[in-house]
Design an enzyme around this catalytic site. Structure first.
Site, PDB file in Angstrom:
ATOM      1  N   LYS A  99      26.631  33.001  41.397  1.00 53.05           N
ATOM      2  CA  LYS A  99      27.310  31.778  40.951  1.00 53.05           C
ATOM      3  C   LYS A  99      26.334  30.622  40.773  1.00 53.05           C
ATOM      4  CE  LYS A  99      32.083  32.749  41.963  1.00 53.05           C
ATOM      5  NZ  LYS A  99      33.349  32.377  42.587  1.00 53.05           N
ATOM      6  N   LYS A 119      31.674  44.287  36.998  1.00 56.99           N
ATOM      7  CA  LYS A 119      33.092  44.229  37.393  1.00 56.99           C
ATOM      8  C   LYS A 119      33.873  43.387  36.388  1.00 56.99           C
ATOM      9  CE  LYS A 119      33.872  40.088  40.145  1.00 56.99           C
ATOM     10  NZ  LYS A 119      34.703  39.405  41.069  1.00 56.99           N
ATOM     11  N   LYS A 145      37.624  37.369  36.074  1.00 57.84           N
ATOM     12  CA  LYS A 145      38.438  36.401  35.367  1.00 57.84           C
ATOM     13  C   LYS A 145      37.578  35.323  34.717  1.00 57.84           C
ATOM     14  CE  LYS A 145      40.763  35.091  39.730  1.00 57.84           C
ATOM     15  NZ  LYS A 145      40.210  34.053  40.594  1.00 57.84           N
TER      16      LYS A 145
HETATM   17  P1  ATP Z   1      35.746  35.288  39.563  1.00 55.22           P
HETATM   18  O1  ATP Z   1      35.392  36.505  38.790  1.00 55.22           O
HETATM   19  O2  ATP Z   1      36.275  34.178  38.740  1.00 55.22           O
HETATM   20  O3  ATP Z   1      34.738  34.901  40.572  1.00 55.22           O
HETATM   21  P2  ATP Z   1      37.491  37.086  40.836  1.00 55.22           P
HETATM   22  O4  ATP Z   1      38.058  37.787  39.648  1.00 55.22           O
HETATM   23  O5  ATP Z   1      36.504  37.784  41.682  1.00 55.22           O
HETATM   24  O6  ATP Z   1      36.982  35.662  40.409  1.00 55.22           O
HETATM   25  P3  ATP Z   1      38.901  36.213  43.160  1.00 55.22           P
HETATM   26  O7  ATP Z   1      39.953  35.201  43.303  1.00 55.22           O
HETATM   27  O8  ATP Z   1      37.570  35.826  43.625  1.00 55.22           O
HETATM   28  O9  ATP Z   1      38.763  36.650  41.681  1.00 55.22           O
HETATM   29  O10 ATP Z   1      39.320  37.596  43.812  1.00 55.22           O
HETATM   30  C1  ATP Z   1      40.626  37.979  44.098  1.00 55.22           C
HETATM   31  C2  ATP Z   1      40.704  39.408  44.555  1.00 55.22           C
HETATM   32  O11 ATP Z   1      40.548  40.301  43.452  1.00 55.22           O
HETATM   33  C3  ATP Z   1      39.644  39.848  45.565  1.00 55.22           C
HETATM   34  O12 ATP Z   1      40.231  40.675  46.536  1.00 55.22           O
HETATM   35  C4  ATP Z   1      38.669  40.632  44.752  1.00 55.22           C
HETATM   36  O13 ATP Z   1      37.987  41.573  45.512  1.00 55.22           O
HETATM   37  C5  ATP Z   1      39.599  41.285  43.748  1.00 55.22           C
HETATM   38  N1  ATP Z   1      38.905  41.641  42.516  1.00 55.22           N
HETATM   39  C6  ATP Z   1      38.335  40.779  41.656  1.00 55.22           C
HETATM   40  N2  ATP Z   1      37.810  41.432  40.598  1.00 55.22           N
HETATM   41  C7  ATP Z   1      38.062  42.749  40.801  1.00 55.22           C
HETATM   42  C8  ATP Z   1      37.764  43.942  40.067  1.00 55.22           C
HETATM   43  N3  ATP Z   1      37.132  43.904  38.902  1.00 55.22           N
HETATM   44  N4  ATP Z   1      38.174  45.136  40.569  1.00 55.22           N
HETATM   45  C9  ATP Z   1      38.845  45.187  41.747  1.00 55.22           C
HETATM   46  N5  ATP Z   1      39.143  44.096  42.489  1.00 55.22           N
HETATM   47  C10 ATP Z   1      38.763  42.889  42.037  1.00 55.22           C
END
Ligand code: ATP
Ligand code: LTN
Length: 332
Positions: free
Chosen positions: A114, A196, A199
């Protein structure tokens, strides 16, 4: 009656959630809500470690609550609440900061990622992110924390911090365990299956958002990167794109990976991708409708948030009280 074990997790109300968030987090929570005392937060304090538009943050917070409910979390069984409504999170975070080292925080993978992505805003909060997350979990004396694979390191740190506090003072916190699913803990980007699905990805074609319509979903799956063979086979090393699609299909259709492989044996990638798109769209459509219905019922959502903030605060303050006593804060 035996007391239920405690489960804690949270999601940040940033951007639009993807099917990665759904499969890696929310979907698992659904299966666990009956057997545990559950707390699922909306981590708006974590969200502001990256610059947010205030009006949007407000709107996304409510929209995430509506999504939790629309996905099937039961408001009677789980405590769904907003992190900033419980001041104990910030208070415990401060105490834990004093037993956490700058060196260990600066080595965290997500902090490094980040910081590189937001080089203009490497703020203290971004570095402190894992300590706030530890405070979230430890306040509720959680036994289990169901999250995606990307949170494994943060969970390790939360355990380290708990252990350290218990050693320096006296046993106070439970050491939480992560719960990671075998399939779904890491859903990858459709355009770059080595990353991965996120969002906040730069290329929106790589992510399926929970708010995407059917045509959009099918279009994105049709463009998903695969390989030059034509065999629908699960092999994450050799065939990361196809394996990712198989995981998604399996989780959305309820069929096992083997069943899915058999279903598409001898059929081309085109047909397979279309079937994945249709399975995902069919599941998301009713969720989206229910989410919209709930967002319109603000009185209901506000009432629920108020009750849950009180319930969460009650639990959190008990732990915080113990902590303040142990560290020597004068109490009257
Ligand atoms: P960003 O990508 O914007 O940092 P994020 O998609 O990781 O955000 P978070 O709010 O940080 O979203 O995570 C919410 C939950 O979703 C966490 O438990 C995280 O482990 C899970 N998660 C996020 N992306 C994935 C993915 N690609 N596959 C499985 N689990 C995920
Ligand atoms: N950092 C987490 C969100 C989060 C969380 C938590 C998860 C904040 N506090 C406590 C589990 C437990 C993420 O998924 N990015």
């Amino acid at each position: 009656m035996e007391e239920k074990k405690i489960l804690y997790s949270a999601i940040q109300p940033t951007n639009n959630l993807t099917i990665g968030n759904y499969l890696g987090a929310i979907k698992n929570w659904l299966g666990l809500q009956n057997d545990y005392e559950c707390y699922f937060a909306i981590a708006n304090m974590h969200a502001i470690t990256v610059r947010q538009n205030p009006a949007e943050l407000r709107q996304k917070t409510l929209s995430l609550l509506a999504l939790y409910l629309a996905c099937g979390l039961d408001a009677e069984k789980c405590c769904l609440y907003i992190q900033s409504h419980v001041p104990a999170h910030a208070e415990l975070c401060w105490v834990l900061n004093t037993i956490t080292y700058v060196g260990e925080m600066s080595r965290m993978t997500q902090f490094k990622d980040k910081s590189a992505r937001h080089a203009e805003n490497v703020n203290m909060g971004l570095m402190d992110y894992p300590v706030l997350m530890a405070a979230d979990i430890l306040l509720y004396q959680a036994d289990y924390v169901p999250v995606g694979e990307d949170q494994r390191q943060h969970l390790e740190i939360a355990r380290d911090i708990a252990r350290r506090f218990n050693t320096v003072y006296s046993p106070t916190f439970k050491e939480p365990e992560g719960l990671f699913m075998k399939v779904g803990a890491k859903i990858n980007d459709l355009q770059d299956p080595s990353k991965k699905m996120s969002k906040s990805a730069e290329n929106p074609n790589g992510s399926i958002f929970l708010s995407d319509g059917k045509d959009e979903i099918i279009r994105k799956f049709r463009r998903a990167v695969t390989d030059s063979e034509a065999e629908v086979r699960y092999d994450p090393e050799a065939k990361p794109g196809v394996s990712n699609l198989l995981s998604i299909y399996s989780l959305f259709s309820g069929k096992s990976i083997e069943e899915a492989e058999r279903e598409f044996a001898g059929r081309g990638y085109g047909e397979f991708k279309l079937a994945v798109g249709e399975a995902v769209a069919a599941k998301l459509e009713p969720v989206q409708r229910e989410q919209q219905r709930l967002i319109a019922d603000k009185d209901y959502l506000n009432g629920l948030l108020k009750r849950n903030a009180e319930r969460a605060a009650f639990k959190a303050e008990r732990t915080l009280g113990k902590v303040y006593k142990k560290i020597g804060f004068y109490q009257i």
